[in-house]
Design a protein around this motif. Structure first.
Motif, short mmCIF file in Angstrom:
data_model
loop_
_atom_site.label_atom_id
_atom_site.label_comp_id
_atom_site.label_asym_id
_atom_site.label_seq_id
_atom_site.Cartn_x
_atom_site.Cartn_y
_atom_site.Cartn_z
N THR A 84 25.76 -4.52 28.27
CA THR A 84 25.76 -4.72 29.87
C THR A 84 26.94 -3.73 30.24
O THR A 84 28.11 -3.84 29.45
N VAL A 85 26.91 -3.12 31.28
CA VAL A 85 28.00 -2.16 31.74
C VAL A 85 28.46 -3.21 33.03
O VAL A 85 27.79 -3.32 33.93
N SER A 86 29.98 -3.21 32.76
CA SER A 86 30.48 -3.95 33.97
C SER A 86 31.67 -3.08 34.41
O SER A 86 32.68 -3.25 33.48
N ASP A 87 31.72 -2.13 35.46
CA ASP A 87 32.80 -1.48 35.71
C ASP A 87 33.08 -0.43 34.83
O ASP A 87 32.33 0.54 34.48
N ARG A 88 34.30 -0.44 34.34
CA ARG A 88 34.73 0.27 33.13
C ARG A 88 34.74 -0.43 31.68
O ARG A 88 35.40 0.20 30.73
N ARG A 89 33.83 -1.30 31.75
CA ARG A 89 33.78 -2.00 30.28
C ARG A 89 32.21 -2.03 29.97
O ARG A 89 31.38 -2.17 30.84
N LEU A 90 32.27 -1.94 28.47
CA LEU A 90 31.00 -2.08 27.96
C LEU A 90 30.94 -3.43 27.20
O LEU A 90 31.83 -3.91 26.47
N GLU A 91 30.00 -4.53 27.76
CA GLU A 91 29.84 -5.74 27.17
C GLU A 91 28.98 -5.67 26.12
O GLU A 91 27.62 -5.37 26.42
N ILE A 92 29.18 -6.08 24.79
CA ILE A 92 28.39 -5.99 23.61
C ILE A 92 28.16 -7.56 23.39
O ILE A 92 28.84 -7.98 22.49
N GLY A 93 26.83 -7.86 23.50
CA GLY A 93 26.52 -9.21 23.19
C GLY A 93 25.88 -9.36 21.83
O GLY A 93 25.11 -8.34 21.74
N GLY A 94 25.84 -10.44 21.55
CA GLY A 94 25.04 -10.94 20.21
C GLY A 94 25.74 -10.14 18.97
O GLY A 94 24.90 -9.79 18.16
N THR A 95 26.93 -9.96 18.77
CA THR A 95 27.56 -9.43 17.90
C THR A 95 28.78 -10.12 17.56
O THR A 95 29.21 -11.27 17.94
N ASN A 96 29.81 -9.32 16.75
CA ASN A 96 31.04 -9.96 16.37
C ASN A 96 31.98 -8.75 15.92
O ASN A 96 31.37 -7.72 15.72
N LEU A 97 33.20 -9.01 15.60
CA LEU A 97 34.15 -7.67 15.21
C LEU A 97 33.74 -7.27 13.91
O LEU A 97 33.99 -6.00 13.73
N GLU A 98 33.34 -8.09 13.09
CA GLU A 98 33.21 -7.56 11.82
C GLU A 98 31.92 -6.71 11.78
O GLU A 98 31.87 -5.49 11.05
N GLU A 99 30.93 -6.90 12.58
CA GLU A 99 29.64 -6.07 12.77
C GLU A 99 30.18 -4.65 13.42
O GLU A 99 29.80 -3.67 13.04
N LEU A 100 30.85 -4.86 14.38
CA LEU A 100 31.33 -3.57 14.96
C LEU A 100 32.28 -2.66 14.15
O LEU A 100 32.04 -1.46 14.03
N ARG A 101 32.91 -3.33 13.21
CA ARG A 101 34.01 -2.55 12.61
C ARG A 101 33.30 -1.93 11.16
O ARG A 101 33.36 -0.81 10.78
N ASP A 102 31.96 -2.69 10.77
CA ASP A 102 31.42 -2.10 9.56
C ASP A 102 30.25 -1.31 10.11
O ASP A 102 29.43 -0.80 9.22
N GLY A 103 30.04 -1.01 11.18
CA GLY A 103 29.18 0.23 11.52
C GLY A 103 28.54 0.25 13.04
O GLY A 103 28.17 1.41 13.54
N LEU A 104 28.64 -0.92 13.74
CA LEU A 104 27.92 -1.02 15.09
C LEU A 104 28.62 0.11 15.99
O LEU A 104 28.17 0.57 16.98
N ALA A 105 29.80 0.00 15.79
CA ALA A 105 30.90 0.73 16.83
C ALA A 105 30.45 2.10 16.55
O ALA A 105 30.64 3.12 17.64
#
Length: 190
Positions: A84-105
């Motif tokens: 979801t895009v909210s102004d200058r933010r990307l809201e990434i739902g249904g994830t976690n920091l580990e998943e982002l760190r390990d490849g989603l980012a």
């Protein structure tokens, strides 16, 4: 037409990278994370908010939220992630920091780069088409003006030879009568 050209060129300038760089993500908004994170009661999946490097353009938002992004996430193994895009933010739902760190980012960064490139290509194509149309219109107007310059309202040579002479001729009397009518109708300053 000039206003439309200027708007296209301003968009083209933004899209060409002169005024604006590619859309990316800067950092995670730590304040948006669940307060129970890294505790026994922490949720397995949650929404992570990340800040864009600049405000996304409407076409970029459409690309981020579109089917191509959904397909890219699914192919990369992140089918459950919602964006979801909210102004200058990307809201990434249904994830976690580990998943982002390990490849989603990285998947998100690559997709944002693709979206920016796609938008730029479309904007550059539109600007090129507009320039082509403007040049064609300029050429058409120049050709019409040149053709108008070729129009001559001189009498044909045989008519000019049969015209009465200028020593009190019928032509002068007709002209004088036309001027009097013109004056009588208010065409002359009263």
């Amino acid at each position: 037409m000039f206003r439309a050209y200027r708007a296209v060129m301003e968009t083209h300038t933004r899209a060409s990278g002169t005024a604006v760089g590619p859309l990316g993500l800067g950092s995670v908004l730590v304040d948006s994370l669940p307060t129970t994170l890294m505790t026994a009661g922490a949720p397995r999946r949650y929404t992570v908010e990340a800040v864009f490097t600049r405000r996304p353009e409407a076409d970029e938002v459409a690309g981020i939220l579109g089917a191509s992004t959904r397909d890219a996430l699914t192919r990369a193994g992140y089918a459950g992630v919602e964006l979801t895009v909210s102004d200058r933010r990307l809201e990434i739902g249904g994830t976690n920091l580990e998943e982002l760190r390990d490849g989603l980012a990285r998947v998100l960064a690559d997709r944002l780069a693709e979206v920016t490139a796609e938008v730029r290509r479309r904007q550059e194509a539109a600007a090129a088409e507009f320039r082509k149309t403007a040049e064609s219109e300029h050429d058409r107007a120049a050709a019409a003006a040149a053709l108008a310059q070729e129009v001559s309202f001189r009498p044909s040579p045989d008519r000019a030879a049969s015209a009465p002479s200028s020593n009190g001729s019928l032509g002068e009397r007709d002209e004088s009568a036309r001027l009097n009518v013109w004056a009588d109708e208010g065409g002359h300053g009263r």
